[in-house]
Design an enzyme around this catalytic site. Structure first.
Site, short mmCIF file in Angstrom:
data_model
loop_
_atom_site.label_atom_id
_atom_site.label_comp_id
_atom_site.label_asym_id
_atom_site.label_seq_id
_atom_site.Cartn_x
_atom_site.Cartn_y
_atom_site.Cartn_z
N GLY A 36 0.83 -1.20 0.00
CA GLY A 36 0.00 0.00 0.00
C GLY A 36 0.85 1.24 0.00
O GLY A 36 1.74 1.40 -0.83
N ILE B 93 2.66 -3.41 8.72
CA ILE B 93 3.90 -3.02 8.05
C ILE B 93 3.86 -1.51 7.82
O ILE B 93 2.98 -1.00 7.14
CB ILE B 93 4.07 -3.74 6.70
CG1 ILE B 93 4.18 -5.25 6.93
CG2 ILE B 93 5.31 -3.23 5.96
CD1 ILE B 93 4.27 -6.06 5.66
N LYS C 25 4.53 24.47 -3.70
CA LYS C 25 5.99 24.40 -3.86
C LYS C 25 6.35 25.01 -5.21
O LYS C 25 6.01 24.47 -6.26
CB LYS C 25 6.46 22.95 -3.78
CG LYS C 25 7.96 22.78 -4.01
CD LYS C 25 8.35 21.31 -3.98
CE LYS C 25 9.82 21.11 -4.31
NZ LYS C 25 10.21 19.70 -4.37
N PRO D 35 14.04 27.05 -9.44
CA PRO D 35 12.61 27.30 -9.61
C PRO D 35 11.98 26.35 -10.62
O PRO D 35 12.66 25.81 -11.49
CB PRO D 35 12.59 28.74 -10.14
CG PRO D 35 13.85 28.83 -10.95
CD PRO D 35 14.87 27.94 -10.27
N LEU E 209 9.73 2.38 -4.55
CA LEU E 209 11.01 1.97 -3.99
C LEU E 209 11.39 0.55 -4.37
O LEU E 209 12.57 0.20 -4.36
CB LEU E 209 10.97 2.10 -2.46
CG LEU E 209 10.61 3.48 -1.91
CD1 LEU E 209 10.56 3.44 -0.38
CD2 LEU E 209 11.59 4.54 -2.39
#
Length: 499
Positions: free
Chosen positions: A16, A45, A81, A99, A331
């Protein structure tokens, strides 16, 4: 059945968190009626729990998924951001902003704006390059608006845990089936070596045609089960650890991420609507865990709201992102340290490619090779941009920085640096994340001033160049000055949902 003749309809997402729910939501929103999607995750987890900074492609991905921006920002307690502030990277005391928007105007198809600016600077005028970028100027003034005459290019800071829950609330009603449980083992087909099923600790067995590995650094399916090797880039990007902590805040101010270099890495500061995210990234060969922990707590603003936690990571990529009937996203497929906030972009780009190349008619080798080639190319391009920050430095105050400035670098980055140093040339490869302006602002911000520039800039009369640059600086400053503050913008557009 030969792999090329398999019918692919049942899809299992293993894991998840942000990666799993980004994947499941994208698949169900674009391919929902065509496939059956099951997501397997365990509440026992934990997730990495950082990943709180994004790049502008995040907005495009949300637009593809038809996600309403104001609702998402409220649920994820997101802020704006406009770029990343870098402190102490070229020398201690230096500061610049990378930028997200364009710098200046392109006056000639033969040469980018920075060539004209370099020519002006050689004549003794032109000011700072950041004065020609709305995102830079607005960021410095802590301002943001979607209603100004020119809308800045922007991304978000997000609460990653709340964002995953927000996506889950979109995905499950649309048809994604969530199964709670830990994966005990992975069954393989004896002849083909394809994954056949996941077996949970509860003895529940889940079969599928396509498995998507979102199990994080464990890479349980692609790495551990199918044996796809991890290519470690730690000899180029030496940071391998981070201590993270959340801290209190009286509300967001700056609309940018801060990346503050220290003697063995750097520290991040990410302002959210309800708190701040902080982290101390370092190389364990040059700093101890205890020192990093103490330094982080000493340097953050606000009070810690949780106990700091330690993360270990390796920068690198799996040799293949797609092998047999398994695709690794997030990942599980690879990681590039968080300096330019590319992790969520990489998983979103990968799931977009998967949707484009979905194997409805079976696992065709050409399709898989094409997917893997694009994934590899994107990882390498981002890798080089990250290495750039560490390598082009004048710092020699610590063993870490002395190593970074003298280390060998990939040939692809050597070529980019040679083009810049000799001729002021920066370029953007097809489908590359970081633009010409990104390369130019980082190189100039870290004191890599080219020896030459494109002489087409000399064709503009000096007085006209002076006038045009002055007009541009004035216009950018006026647009930024008319914007509300970042805090005012958030209050009116997307006030945070209750925690």
């Amino acid at each position: 059945m030969p792999s090329s003749e398999r019918v692919v309809k049942r899809v299992v997402v293993a894991g998840g968190g942000t990666a799993g729910w980004v994947t499941a939501t994208a698949l169900v929103r674009h391919l929902g009626p065509l496939i059956d999607i099951t997501l397997v995750e365990s509440d026992a987890i934990g997730t990495i729990g950082v990943g709180e900074s994004t790049v502008p492609t995040f907005r495009g991905f949300h637009q593809l998924m038809k996600i309403k921006e104001d609702r998402f920002m409220a649920e994820a307690q997101a802020t704006i951001k406009l770029g990343i502030e870098f402190k102490n990277w070229g020398r201690i005391g230096d500061r610049y902003i990378h930028p997200f928007g364009a710098v200046g105007l392109r006056w000639s198809w033969m040469a980018d704006f920075h060539h004209f600016w370099l020519h002006a600077r050689a004549q003794g005028f032109g000011g700072d390059i950041g004065e020609y970028c709305l995102e830079w100027v607005a960021g410095e003034a802590n301002r943001m608006s979607l209603g100004s005459s020119v809308v800045p290019s922007y991304a978000y800071h997000i609460d990653a845990a709340r964002y995953a829950r927000f996506l889950q609330e979109l995905a499950e009603p649309a048809g994604v089936k969530r199964v709670e449980g830990k994966i005990r083992n992975v069954e393989l087909e004896p002849e083909s070596g394809f994954i056949k099923a996941l077996v949970l600790e509860s003895d529940v067995r889940i079969e599928a045609d396509l498995f998507i590995d979102c199990t994080g650094f464990r890479s349980l399916l692609l790495g551990q089960t199918l044996g796809v090797e991890f290519e470690d880039w730690g000899h180029w990007i030496r940071t391998n650890s981070a201590v993270a902590v959340q801290s209190s805040s009286d509300g967001p101010s700056q609309p940018y991420t801060s990346a503050i270099a220290h003697e063995a890495g750097w520290r991040w500061r990410i302002p959210l609507q309800h708190r701040e995210g902080n982290g101390f990234v370092f190389c364990s060969d040059f700093m101890s865990d205890d020192e990093a922990h103490a330094r982080l707590l000493a340097e953050i603003e606000g009070e810690p709201t949780v106990e700091p936690w330690l993360l270990r990571f390796k920068t690198g990529t799996r040799a293949k992102a797609w092998h047999k009937n398994c695709v690794a996203l997030g990942l599980a497929g690879g990681f590039i340290e968080p300096l330019e906030s590319t992790s969520i972009h990489l998983m979103m780009a990968a799931v977009t490619r998967l949707i484009e190349d979905f194997p409805f008619h079976g696992f065709d080798d050409a399709l898989i090779r094409n997917f893997n080639h694009k994934s590899r190319q994107e990882f390498e391009n981002i890798r080089d941009f990250i290495i750039l920050h560490y390598h082009v430095t004048e710092r020699d105050d610590s063993p870490f920085w002395r190593h970074c400035r003298t280390m060998d670098i990939p040939d692809s980055l050597k070529e980019r640096l040679a083009l810049w140093q000799e001729n002021g040339r920066a370029h953007q490869l097809p489908h590359e994340l970081f633009r010409i302006d990104s390369w130019a602002t980082v190189l100039l911000g870290q004191r890599v001033h080219p020896q030459g520039y494109h002489h087409v800039a000399e064709l503009m009369p000096e007085q006209k160049l002076r006038d045009e640059l002055a007009r541009m600086r004035t216009e950018v400053a006026q647009i930024a000055a008319e914007m509300p503050t970042h805090r005012e913008f958030l209050k009116s557009y997307c006030p945070a949902s209750p925690v």
